[in-house]
Design an enzyme around this catalytic site. Structure first.
Site, PDB file in Angstrom:
ATOM      1  N   ALA A  40      22.171 128.055 -22.939  1.00  0.00           N
ATOM      2  CA  ALA A  40      21.497 128.754 -21.875  1.00  0.00           C
ATOM      3  C   ALA A  40      21.525 130.072 -21.771  1.00  0.00           C
ATOM      4  CB  ALA A  40      21.570 128.100 -20.420  1.00  0.00           C
TER       5      ALA A  40
ATOM      6  N   LEU B 188      20.914 132.241 -25.382  1.00  0.00           N
ATOM      7  CA  LEU B 188      19.528 132.215 -25.728  1.00  0.00           C
ATOM      8  C   LEU B 188      18.555 132.757 -24.733  1.00  0.00           C
ATOM      9  CD1 LEU B 188      19.089 128.805 -27.846  1.00  0.00           C
ATOM     10  CD2 LEU B 188      19.672 131.111 -28.759  1.00  0.00           C
TER      11      LEU B 188
ATOM     12  N   GLU C 177       8.343 114.869  -8.896  1.00  0.00           N
ATOM     13  CA  GLU C 177       8.013 114.376  -7.684  1.00  0.00           C
ATOM     14  C   GLU C 177       7.957 112.567  -8.121  1.00  0.00           C
ATOM     15  OE1 GLU C 177       8.544 115.689  -5.097  1.00  0.00           O
ATOM     16  OE2 GLU C 177       8.599 117.953  -5.814  1.00  0.00           O
TER      17      GLU C 177
END
Length: 236
Positions: A32, A35, A170
């Site tokens: 993370a 890149l 959700e």
């Protein structure tokens, strides 16, 4: 048969790809940063990212507003697809509009960062309103946003791939019958599922993943993770 042009070569045929896998595939937090330039993840976000990178993971996240869950979903999708050639991912929610508003918006943010930090990777992918896919294999290396249609769950079982990621947004409001179909479709060794939701009710499959189905001896593949600011309420 015409020889494939360099333009149509898949990402994993790129000379840099093998070294990319060696350096970053086993550490999505580092990936993370390298890149996407992401360096501000919270301890809970790091925990979620590390669980999501595990083969055949089963992760359940109970979270309120403003905790970065859509931000993490977008990041997880791109990382999963980069490190798993010809993989597939699906993001399910009650409406595709809901997914566009949250997950897809953040997917676009991360894709823009990828174009800046690793353009040689980004150029192999395309992002549309409902799909993120590899140009070399649109039908077999992609992520789609789909709606869970009430009472019509059999179509959810249509995805099969050696490397498959199912994200349910959700998830608290999703009926148990839908989860029955989804879990039944996860038949390969590296089929992953991530449930993310506000805890809106005290019943149903999502609720159970944070109670009797949470990670424990004899049931190592379910993690109940509360994405909040206080680490002591992290269920593991």
């Amino acid at each position: 048969m015409a020889k494939k042009t360099r333009k149509n070569q898949p990402l994993d045929a790129h000379p840099k790809y093998k070294n990319l896998q060696i350096a970053l595939a086993a550490d999505w937090v580092l990936a993370a940063e390298v890149l996407f330039g992401v360096t501000t993840l919270s301890s809970q976000q790091i925990e979620l990212l590390r669980e999501a990178q595990k083969e055949a993971c089963r992760v359940s996240v109970s979270s309120g507003h403003g905790t970065g869950k859509s931000y993490l979903q977008g990041l997880i999708i791109i990382l999963f697809m980069i490190f798993h050639p010809n993989s597939q991912c699906v993001v399910l929610s009650n409406t595709v509009k809901q997914t566009r508003r949250g997950v897809w918006k953040n997917l676009g943010i991360h894709y823009k960062k990828l174009r800046k930090h690793a353009p040689w990777i980004a150029k192999h992918f395309t992002l549309t309103d409902t799909m993120f896919y590899a140009k070399s294999n649109k039908q077999g290396w992609n992520c789609e946003a789909k709606a869970i249609q009430q009472g019509n769950y059999e179509n959810l079982a249509g995805e099969h791939n050696d490397h498959f990621l199912c994200i349910v947004d959700e998830a608290s409001g999703v009926p148990d019958d839908a989860f029955g179909v989804l879990l039944g479709a996860l038949s390969q060794d590296d089929n992953r599922m991530i449930l993310i939701s506000q805890p809106t009710r005290h019943a149903g499959f999502f609720y159970r993943t944070h109670h009797e189905l949470k990670i424990k001896k004899g049931n190592p593949r379910v993690l109940g993770l509360l994405l909040r600011c206080r680490p002591w309420i992290l269920h593991m």
